[in-house]
Design an enzyme around this catalytic site. Structure first.
Site, PDB file in Angstrom:
ATOM      1  CB  CYS A   1      48.379  39.893  48.885  1.00 24.05           C
ATOM      2  SG  CYS A   1      48.746  38.248  48.135  1.00 24.05           S
TER       3      CYS A   1
ATOM      4  CB  CYS B   1      53.343  36.446  46.853  1.00 22.51           C
ATOM      5  SG  CYS B   1      51.966  36.085  46.945  1.00 22.51           S
TER       6      CYS B   1
ATOM      7  CB  CYS C   1      52.854  40.052  48.321  1.00 21.36           C
ATOM      8  SG  CYS C   1      52.080  40.224  47.184  1.00 21.36           S
TER       9      CYS C   1
ATOM     10  CE  LYS D   1      47.916  31.952  40.637  1.00 22.63           C
ATOM     11  NZ  LYS D   1      47.876  33.020  42.435  1.00 22.63           N
TER      12      LYS D   1
ATOM     13  CE  LYS E   1      47.133  40.196  32.359  1.00 26.81           C
ATOM     14  NZ  LYS E   1      46.858  40.273  33.761  1.00 26.81           N
TER      15      LYS E   1
ATOM     16  CG  HIS F   1      49.891  37.851  43.852  1.00 28.63           C
ATOM     17  ND1 HIS F   1      49.319  37.363  44.709  1.00 28.63           N
ATOM     18  CD2 HIS F   1      48.506  38.104  43.054  1.00 28.63           C
ATOM     19  CE1 HIS F   1      48.324  38.336  45.040  1.00 28.63           C
ATOM     20  NE2 HIS F   1      47.581  38.508  44.146  1.00 28.63           N
TER      21      HIS F   1
ATOM     22  CG  HIS G   1      40.168  36.721  35.946  1.00 33.24           C
ATOM     23  ND1 HIS G   1      39.957  35.671  36.467  1.00 33.24           N
ATOM     24  CD2 HIS G   1      41.506  36.994  36.502  1.00 33.24           C
ATOM     25  CE1 HIS G   1      40.458  36.021  38.407  1.00 33.24           C
ATOM     26  NE2 HIS G   1      41.099  36.491  37.515  1.00 33.24           N
TER      27      HIS G   1
ATOM     28  CG  HIS H   1      37.540  39.681  38.196  1.00 31.83           C
ATOM     29  ND1 HIS H   1      38.387  39.688  37.351  1.00 31.83           N
ATOM     30  CD2 HIS H   1      38.406  39.384  39.823  1.00 31.83           C
ATOM     31  CE1 HIS H   1      40.079  39.659  37.417  1.00 31.83           C
ATOM     32  NE2 HIS H   1      39.450  39.451  38.769  1.00 31.83           N
TER      33      HIS H   1
HETATM   34  N1  MSP Z   1      40.063  44.590  45.322  1.00 30.86           N
HETATM   35  C1  MSP Z   1      40.459  43.154  46.056  1.00 30.86           C
HETATM   36  C2  MSP Z   1      39.812  42.781  46.586  1.00 30.86           C
HETATM   37  C3  MSP Z   1      38.559  44.182  47.316  1.00 30.86           C
HETATM   38  S1  MSP Z   1      37.428  43.842  48.208  1.00 30.86           S
HETATM   39  C4  MSP Z   1      36.330  44.656  49.292  1.00 30.86           C
HETATM   40  C5  MSP Z   1      40.288  41.908  44.921  1.00 30.86           C
HETATM   41  N2  MSP Z   1      40.572  42.150  43.809  1.00 30.86           N
HETATM   42  S2  MSP Z   1      40.809  40.315  42.957  1.00 30.86           S
HETATM   43  O1  MSP Z   1      40.209  41.534  41.390  1.00 30.86           O
HETATM   44  O2  MSP Z   1      42.026  39.902  42.972  1.00 30.86           O
HETATM   45  O3  MSP Z   1      39.546  39.841  43.077  1.00 30.86           O
HETATM   46  C6  MSP Z   1      38.272  39.843  42.811  1.00 30.86           C
HETATM   47  C7  MSP Z   1      37.374  38.491  43.318  1.00 30.86           C
HETATM   48  O4  MSP Z   1      37.904  37.933  42.448  1.00 30.86           O
HETATM   49  C8  MSP Z   1      38.144  37.952  44.726  1.00 30.86           C
HETATM   50  O5  MSP Z   1      36.885  37.940  45.330  1.00 30.86           O
HETATM   51  C9  MSP Z   1      38.661  36.964  44.242  1.00 30.86           C
HETATM   52  O6  MSP Z   1      38.278  35.914  45.152  1.00 30.86           O
HETATM   53  C10 MSP Z   1      38.052  36.630  43.489  1.00 30.86           C
HETATM   54  N3  MSP Z   1      39.089  36.321  42.357  1.00 30.86           N
HETATM   55  C11 MSP Z   1      39.771  36.086  41.698  1.00 30.86           C
HETATM   56  N4  MSP Z   1      40.618  34.655  40.541  1.00 30.86           N
HETATM   57  C12 MSP Z   1      40.058  34.129  41.523  1.00 30.86           C
HETATM   58  C13 MSP Z   1      39.941  32.638  40.397  1.00 30.86           C
HETATM   59  N5  MSP Z   1      40.408  32.303  39.480  1.00 30.86           N
HETATM   60  N6  MSP Z   1      38.576  31.933  40.764  1.00 30.86           N
HETATM   61  C14 MSP Z   1      37.491  32.536  41.723  1.00 30.86           C
HETATM   62  N7  MSP Z   1      37.521  33.873  42.358  1.00 30.86           N
HETATM   63  C15 MSP Z   1      39.159  34.163  41.771  1.00 30.86           C
HETATM   64  O7  MSP Z   1      40.886  41.155  45.330  1.00 30.86           O
END
Ligand code: MSP
Length: 494
Positions: free
Chosen positions: A128, A144, A125, A296, A299, A147, A19, A22
């Site tokens: 997380c 949490c 969790c 936020k 889904k 989540h 999304h 990422h």
């Molecule tokens: N797999 C772990 C990260 C491991 S790094 C050694 C993780 N994955 S994640 O898919 O949940 O998140 C990946 C990145 O996307 C993180 O930097 C997270 O902050 C970012 N984001 C996830 N959702 C987000 C938003 N809604 N807005 C901005 N960034 C967000 O955590």
């Protein structure tokens, strides 16, 4: 001397579609990487995918396939997204890569002096992939908040990393900005979080609770905790420990993460590095969360915004524009299709697209396309460069738009089309017209330079049109207006 630089991004879990959150990690890192390269530095830029852990195993089970087959089919969505946002990454790691897995096992061995076995009883969790203290679980009423899932009660034997041994070093490194946490308020937030010291971290799970992970060397009953595995990617991807080239790049200059995972990067990760005898990263850029329409993305609510859709409808530069300027780099931001489209039409089509077309058009009309002696753009860009150095990319691109607006204003004020009418009638007119148009080209070339990190394709186009001595016509309109999501009743229909 031009130094070799290294920037990293958080590796996302591959248990869903990518999304816009990422994409933000990739985009911010890319802006920095392009800026540094533009300034003559060599930049290594890592990205990758986090493929172990319960979350992934559960999704694979749902799909009725093996976890590895599942991640093989999903990781590619993330790599494709990186390409699609134009991220100029140099390395891509999957935590299921054999080199990564072997290196993490080496890391485990190397951390032995700080690893001990203990039993854990408490809360976890899965969202997380983290243990939480009784205090935190109670404060959140057992659910949490990130989540929306109840914590699981666990009672099991685990290996622990003695992170507490590094409390003083980590605290001092952060306080003194040896690891500079940007923005400053996140640094204070983290220091507050660890004011009673770093807690030892459980770094394994019994195989019966978690089978999908890197095996713990010498203990067939245990699998590594996903964060130990995932954080290691930042060094394994550049060759640690077996390819000595990693030493040219580590410590990282910047590590880009979202605020939700700052604590892993500012606590556990430095503790691991100290345990390994490695240097600490220099900066941690902690960005905020992007919401959709004030809530936020989830889904369940059905408000998840897919970056692919945004890019397909408006183009990659429009995507990069909105997310670099209208999502504040260091705070939370908000996306709505209406806001996006309005920024696209007013700021890209009107402000930038028009001025390019207008100046090119006038030179074609009044000077047969010939560009004369172009003065260097003279706008003082100190504020832009300071913002780039401070990792406030939104402020830097704001400066570029100030410049675009003032160029539009200049043209409105000077009215070259009026001067053109006087050519052949008044002696100074021709020279004056040339001067005005050349000034405009100088400013546009400077704008092009400043846009290189943000909108590389547009920057290239500006340079192509104006830099060769005569106007090179562009195909089509730069940002054709789009009215798909407007709420303005007077707007043309899509
Ligand atoms: N797999 C772990 C990260 C491991 S790094 C050694 C993780 N994955 S994640 O898919 O949940 O998140 C990946 C990145 O996307 C993180 O930097 C997270 O902050 C970012 N984001 C996830 N959702 C987000 C938003 N809604 N807005 C901005 N960034 C967000 O955590």
């Amino acid at each position: 001397m031009n130094k070799k630089l290294y920037i990293t991004t958080a590796i996302p879990y591959v248990n869903g579609k990518p999304h816009i959150g990422h994409a933000l990690d990739y985009l911010l890192a890319d802006i920095w990487a392009r800026y540094q390269r533009q300034n003559g530095h060599e930049v290594r830029f890592q990205a990758g995918t986090d493929e172990h852990g319960n979350k992934i195993a559960a999704k694979a089970a749902e799909a009725g396939i093996e976890p590895k087959a599942y991640t093989d089919s999903t990781y590619v969505n993330f790599e494709n997204l990186m390409k699609k946002v134009g991220a100029s990454y140099t390395d891509f790691v999957r935590t299921t890569d054999p080199h990564h897995m072997q290196s993490v096992q080496y890391i485990w061995q190397k951390l032995q002096p700080y690893i001990y076995k203990g039993s854990y009883e408490g809360w976890y969790c899965v969202g997380c992939e983290a243990f939480v203290s009784d205090k935190e679980a109670a404060a959140n009423n057992g659910v949490c908040p990130d989540h929306n899932q109840p914590y699981q009660r666990l009672s099991e034997d685990n290996y622990y990393l003695k992170a507490s041994a590094f409390t003083d070093k980590v605290t001092e490194a952060i306080k003194s900005d040896q690891i500079k946490i940007v923005p400053e308020f996140r640094k204070r937030e983290f220091l507050e979080l660890i004011k009673d010291g770093l807690q030892d971290v459980s770094i394994s799970r019994p195989k019966k609770s978690l089978s999908w992970g890197i095996p713990v060397p010498g203990d067939p009953d245990q699998v590594m905790y996903v964060w130990l595995d995932a954080l290691s990617n930042y060094i394994t991807v550049i060759g640690y420990p077996d390819q000595s080239v990693w030493q040219d790049y580590w410590p990282a200059d910047v590590q880009v993460v979202g605020k939700d995972i700052m604590r892993f990067h500012a606590g556990l990760w430095p503790a691991m590095l100290l345990g390994l005898g490695l240097e600490l990263p220099k900066k941690l850029l902690v960005h905020g969360m992007i919401n959709a329409g004030g809530t936020k993305m989830s889904k369940t609510i059905g408000n998840v915004v897919e970056p692919n859709q945004v890019i397909d409808e408006y183009g990659v530069d429009a995507f990069r524009y909105f997310f670099s300027r209208h999502i504040p780099t260091l705070e939370d931001g908000d996306f709505t299709w209406e806001k996006f489209e309005s920024a696209y039409n007013t700021e890209l089509a009107n402000d930038l697209g028009n001025v390019i077309q207008r100046v090119a058009g006038m030179i074609t009309r009044y000077q047969s396309g010939v560009i004369g002696e172009v003065p260097e753009g003279e706008h003082d860009m100190t504020a832009y460069h300071n913002a780039m150095e401070n990792l406030e990319f939104d402020k830097a691109i704001d400066e570029v738009w100030l410049m675009i607006r003032s160029l539009n204003q200049y043209i409105e004020n000077v009215k070259p089309w009026e001067i053109a009418k006087k050519v052949g009638k008044e002696s100074e007119a021709e020279a004056h017209l040339t001067e005005v148009l050349n000034n405009s080209v100088g400013a546009l070339i400077q704008i092009g330079d400043l846009l290189v990190p943000f909108l590389p394709a547009v920057a290239e186009k500006i340079h192509r049109v104006f830099k060769s001595g005569s106007i090179v016509a562009t195909e089509g309109v730069l940002f054709p207006r789009i009215y798909k999501h407007t709420t303005d009743p007077n707007a043309p229909k899509a």
